[in-house]
Design a protein around this motif. Sequence first.
Motif, PDB file in Angstrom:
ATOM      1  N   MET A 288       0.844  -1.189   0.000  1.00 46.91           N
ATOM      2  CA  MET A 288       0.000   0.000   0.000  1.00 46.91           C
ATOM      3  C   MET A 288       0.883   1.243   0.000  1.00 46.91           C
ATOM      4  SD  MET A 288      -3.138   0.983   2.525  1.00 46.91           S
ATOM      5  CE  MET A 288      -4.227   2.357   2.141  1.00 46.91           C
ATOM      6  N   ASP A 289       0.504   2.207  -0.804  1.00 42.71           N
ATOM      7  CA  ASP A 289       1.214   3.481  -0.832  1.00 42.71           C
ATOM      8  C   ASP A 289       0.541   4.417   0.170  1.00 42.71           C
ATOM      9  OD1 ASP A 289       2.456   5.843  -1.317  1.00 42.71           O
ATOM     10  OD2 ASP A 289       1.879   6.001  -3.437  1.00 42.71           O
ATOM     11  N   PRO A 290       1.192   4.732   1.286  1.00 41.44           N
ATOM     12  CA  PRO A 290       0.564   5.583   2.317  1.00 41.44           C
ATOM     13  C   PRO A 290       0.125   6.945   1.797  1.00 41.44           C
ATOM     14  CG  PRO A 290       2.552   4.532   3.170  1.00 41.44           C
ATOM     15  CD  PRO A 290       2.534   4.288   1.690  1.00 41.44           C
ATOM     16  N   GLN A 291       0.660   7.368   0.635  1.00 45.11           N
ATOM     17  CA  GLN A 291       0.306   8.675   0.081  1.00 45.11           C
ATOM     18  C   GLN A 291      -0.827   8.587  -0.951  1.00 45.11           C
ATOM     19  OE1 GLN A 291       1.790  11.134   1.648  1.00 45.11           O
ATOM     20  NE2 GLN A 291       3.020   9.586   2.725  1.00 45.11           N
ATOM     21  N   ASP A 292      -1.244   7.367  -1.296  1.00 43.36           N
ATOM     22  CA  ASP A 292      -2.289   7.171  -2.306  1.00 43.36           C
ATOM     23  C   ASP A 292      -3.657   7.428  -1.671  1.00 43.36           C
ATOM     24  OD1 ASP A 292      -4.267   6.072  -4.056  1.00 43.36           O
ATOM     25  OD2 ASP A 292      -2.710   4.868  -5.026  1.00 43.36           O
ATOM     26  N   GLN A 293      -4.328   8.494  -2.117  1.00 41.05           N
ATOM     27  CA  GLN A 293      -5.593   8.889  -1.498  1.00 41.05           C
ATOM     28  C   GLN A 293      -6.695   7.859  -1.742  1.00 41.05           C
ATOM     29  OE1 GLN A 293      -5.971  11.444   0.611  1.00 41.05           O
ATOM     30  NE2 GLN A 293      -8.012  10.637   0.983  1.00 41.05           N
ATOM     31  N   ALA A 294      -6.704   7.239  -2.935  1.00 43.23           N
ATOM     32  CA  ALA A 294      -7.737   6.238  -3.248  1.00 43.23           C
ATOM     33  C   ALA A 294      -7.633   5.043  -2.302  1.00 43.23           C
ATOM     34  CB  ALA A 294      -7.609   5.782  -4.699  1.00 43.23           C
ATOM     35  N   GLN A 295      -6.394   4.633  -2.011  1.00 39.66           N
ATOM     36  CA  GLN A 295      -6.194   3.516  -1.088  1.00 39.66           C
ATOM     37  C   GLN A 295      -6.546   3.931   0.341  1.00 39.66           C
ATOM     38  OE1 GLN A 295      -2.142   2.246  -1.715  1.00 39.66           O
ATOM     39  NE2 GLN A 295      -2.596   1.284  -3.697  1.00 39.66           N
ATOM     40  N   ARG A 296      -6.210   5.170   0.708  1.00 40.65           N
ATOM     41  CA  ARG A 296      -6.528   5.654   2.055  1.00 40.65           C
ATOM     42  C   ARG A 296      -8.045   5.761   2.250  1.00 40.65           C
ATOM     43  NH1 ARG A 296      -2.481   8.575   4.832  1.00 40.65           N
ATOM     44  NH2 ARG A 296      -3.994  10.137   5.501  1.00 40.65           N
ATOM     45  N   ASP A 297      -8.763   6.019   1.139  1.00 41.21           N
ATOM     46  CA  ASP A 297     -10.223   6.115   1.215  1.00 41.21           C
ATOM     47  C   ASP A 297     -10.853   4.789   1.639  1.00 41.21           C
ATOM     48  OD1 ASP A 297     -10.229   8.768   0.562  1.00 41.21           O
ATOM     49  OD2 ASP A 297     -10.733   8.473  -1.563  1.00 41.21           O
ATOM     50  N   GLY A 334      -8.065  -1.719  15.538  1.00 39.08           N
ATOM     51  CA  GLY A 334      -7.038  -2.728  15.783  1.00 39.08           C
ATOM     52  C   GLY A 334      -5.825  -2.647  14.893  1.00 39.08           C
ATOM     53  N   PHE A 335      -5.541  -1.442  14.339  1.00 40.90           N
ATOM     54  CA  PHE A 335      -4.333  -1.288  13.532  1.00 40.90           C
ATOM     55  C   PHE A 335      -3.121  -1.123  14.441  1.00 40.90           C
ATOM     56  CE2 PHE A 335      -7.563   0.280  10.448  1.00 40.90           C
ATOM     57  CZ  PHE A 335      -7.318  -0.643   9.447  1.00 40.90           C
ATOM     58  N   ILE A 336      -1.969  -1.536  13.949  1.00 44.03           N
ATOM     59  CA  ILE A 336      -0.735  -1.383  14.724  1.00 44.03           C
ATOM     60  C   ILE A 336      -0.315   0.085  14.730  1.00 44.03           C
ATOM     61  CG2 ILE A 336       1.713  -2.016  14.863  1.00 44.03           C
ATOM     62  CD1 ILE A 336       0.959  -4.698  13.565  1.00 44.03           C
ATOM     63  N   ASN A 337      -0.355   0.697  13.528  1.00 44.63           N
ATOM     64  CA  ASN A 337      -0.018   2.114  13.411  1.00 44.63           C
ATOM     65  C   ASN A 337      -1.313   2.917  13.506  1.00 44.63           C
ATOM     66  OD1 ASN A 337       0.695   4.739  12.424  1.00 44.63           O
ATOM     67  ND2 ASN A 337       2.520   3.829  11.485  1.00 44.63           N
ATOM     68  N   PHE A 345      -0.157  -2.008   5.830  1.00 50.47           N
ATOM     69  CA  PHE A 345      -0.360  -2.802   4.610  1.00 50.47           C
ATOM     70  C   PHE A 345       0.834  -2.735   3.667  1.00 50.47           C
ATOM     71  CE2 PHE A 345      -4.514  -1.523   6.206  1.00 50.47           C
ATOM     72  CZ  PHE A 345      -5.160  -2.749   6.292  1.00 50.47           C
ATOM     73  N   THR A 346       1.978  -2.307   4.194  1.00 48.56           N
ATOM     74  CA  THR A 346       3.196  -2.291   3.374  1.00 48.56           C
ATOM     75  C   THR A 346       3.957  -3.606   3.476  1.00 48.56           C
ATOM     76  OG1 THR A 346       4.407  -1.260   5.209  1.00 48.56           O
ATOM     77  CG2 THR A 346       3.464   0.211   3.547  1.00 48.56           C
ATOM     78  N   GLN A 347       3.491  -4.494   4.375  1.00 40.88           N
ATOM     79  CA  GLN A 347       4.135  -5.814   4.519  1.00 40.88           C
ATOM     80  C   GLN A 347       3.616  -6.750   3.427  1.00 40.88           C
ATOM     81  OE1 GLN A 347       2.957  -7.846   8.078  1.00 40.88           O
ATOM     82  NE2 GLN A 347       3.775  -9.809   7.407  1.00 40.88           N
ATOM     83  N   ILE A 348       4.529  -7.407   2.693  1.00 43.83           N
ATOM     84  CA  ILE A 348       4.117  -8.400   1.684  1.00 43.83           C
ATOM     85  C   ILE A 348       4.817  -9.725   1.947  1.00 43.83           C
ATOM     86  CG2 ILE A 348       3.521  -6.786  -0.155  1.00 43.83           C
ATOM     87  CD1 ILE A 348       6.311  -7.252  -1.330  1.00 43.83           C
ATOM     88  N   PRO A 349       4.068 -10.837   1.801  1.00 46.63           N
ATOM     89  CA  PRO A 349       2.609 -10.842   1.772  1.00 46.63           C
ATOM     90  C   PRO A 349       2.053 -10.430   3.145  1.00 46.63           C
ATOM     91  CG  PRO A 349       3.466 -13.080   1.957  1.00 46.63           C
ATOM     92  CD  PRO A 349       4.651 -12.183   1.809  1.00 46.63           C
ATOM     93  N   PRO A 350       0.779 -10.036   3.281  1.00 47.91           N
ATOM     94  CA  PRO A 350      -0.328 -10.166   2.325  1.00 47.91           C
ATOM     95  C   PRO A 350      -0.631  -8.892   1.544  1.00 47.91           C
ATOM     96  CG  PRO A 350      -1.190  -9.727   4.491  1.00 47.91           C
ATOM     97  CD  PRO A 350       0.302  -9.683   4.625  1.00 47.91           C
TER      98      PRO A 350
END
Length: 701
Positions: A288-297, A334-337, A345-350
Amino acid sequence: MPPPADIVKVAIEWPGAFPKLMEIDQKKPLSAIIKEVCEGWSLGSPENFALQIADATNFYITEKVCSSYQTAVQLHERIQSSSMDAKLEALKDLANASRDITFAQEFINLDGISLLTQMVESGTDFGDLLSFTLTAFVELMDHSIVSWDTFSVAFIKKIASFVNKTAMDTAVLQRSLAILESMVLNSQDLYHKVAQEITIGQLIPHLQGTDQDIQTYTIAVINALFLKAPEEKRQEMAHILAQKQLRSIILSNVIRSNTPINDEMAHQLYVLQVLNFNLLEDRMMTKMDPQDQAQRDIIFELRRIAFDVELEPNNSGSIEKRKSMYTRDYKKLGFINHVNPAVDFTQIPPGMLALDNMLYFARHHQDAYIRIVLENSSREDKHECPFGRSSIELTKMLCEILKVGELPSENCHDFHPMFFTHDRAFEEFFCICIQLLNKTWKEMRATSEDFNKVMQVVREQIMRALTAKPNSLDQFKSRLQNLSYTEILKIRQSERMNQEDFQSRPILELREKIQPEIMELIKQQRLNRLCEGTCFRKISSRRRQDKFWYCRLSPNHKVLHYGDLEESPQGEVPHDSLQDKLPVADIKAVITGKDCPHMKEKGALKQNKEVLELAFSVLYESDEYLNFIAPDKHEYCVWTDGLNALLGKEMTSEYTKSDMDTLLSMEMKLRLLDLENIQIPEAPPPIPKEPSNYDFVYDCN
């Protein structure tokens, strides 16, 4: 004293009489040998008899030995006969003889493949003539002598037309599907040509019949097209495969039909399942790109559904106040950050696959989602189950269990019917498992320090439920209901009780005394299994392997009998039907895994890890090998154990260890049955002191 080199012993049989083992002098003319054989059975007119080889070829023995080259030349001429009957017999003989690689090489050198393709393209043959032509073609191509890239578009179109016809001879259809599968798998160029002629829609009708072989070949072609398709085309095919119509046909006509699913069909369904799940790999390996607004939505959407809040406009309240509110809600989710959950969501996988699953759960199982989030956000911090972290780790675990991103194994048949019952099967699977995780967390009264322990229990619950092969997701869910944390503890305790023995010195000494007896029992069982024999698949370059050979040990444990089979046998194959034999005394060693000569060859099949684990070879004489690929791990262990036992070596397989543990445990429990609830001392009782005198007698009166 050994017999002269010209004297050979040959088994000869006559219909209605017992076979005889006769000594034949090769210096004598054939007519004299036939006369002697006839006299042995009191048969007159020996000039009317001939010797025939009792194998698949049924060739007659003449004074001039018929070489592979001569046979190839004769058949090359015979299949061009103007007589339909003569041509049919010639094609039958060709289909038989083509299994032999020496003959195949000679026939191919005569441009035999081109002749067969011309016969197919001409369109003049049909029925049995066409069936045996295609059978011979498949057998010849199976030897990997000729490249698949050499065939014309006209030939491909003709083969495809046999598949596209609504009413076609079963044998012709079966061979045509096999040819298309091999074309697609062996050439990327041919994939594009075949894909232009065949669509999944045209293949679907073949799944609606009752012939399981046709269904198996059809799914094999679908798998091949799926495997070789470019990424964009694969997504399109996945959409077609996910449609209810096709899934319903596979479920009703294949999985839930009255005909038991054979191993090859199970393998093809497993491959189809794996290829479907592998479409998730791209999302699984995307950060996940933390700066991507569509993903943050998407994360904002999770917050909105959970807490029933609308997105606040940027000018509502101070920035610090909004940040504080978001942080509070992300902590409840329940998010870590808590500040920027996109980092989770920057950890791959998943990767992004975890976020996709969470959003699917929130939208399609909204009540359950809200209940889990609110229930945990109202608990004490130390007992809350973190939904965000749990979802990410659970998605990663499910990908490991279903082997997402891995290529299908050549020998695996582990398909699950429930994944064919829903067009979003993986997401639904996740939704069931995340609710299980929350339930197990509560049953274990877990804290954040117990997170890994809870995940281990959940993994065990899922694996045990999958072992039952539930037919639907509802059945899977019901199975999980019966596998509560308490039940898992009971199962573990039961298994532990079966595995553990007392560790006191007397018990250990008794174990050592019994162990050789148990090992001898295991050895006898292994040798008895070798005497029963096993059917092995022949090594082939094609993905689908339908050649068989059988090997068994003689009752006196002195000879291995083996030979080719037309098809997989239903029971034991008698010794006298197996043409070849290998004296046990000639065996020098048993080689396993990558050291086997047939595993050192190039090719995808040979490099497969599963195949490597099932391969073993018997070394005999001067660097001669008899090569095996066991049908499964159990047969591999039985044969390697049995062969090592014949050579006087130690049996080291994992099944021997398992059998030893099981039998030893049972024997120990039986012997100690009368001592239940009695304390067994660590040391033997002390020897009593000597009596003060030995002046004691018994009065017998």
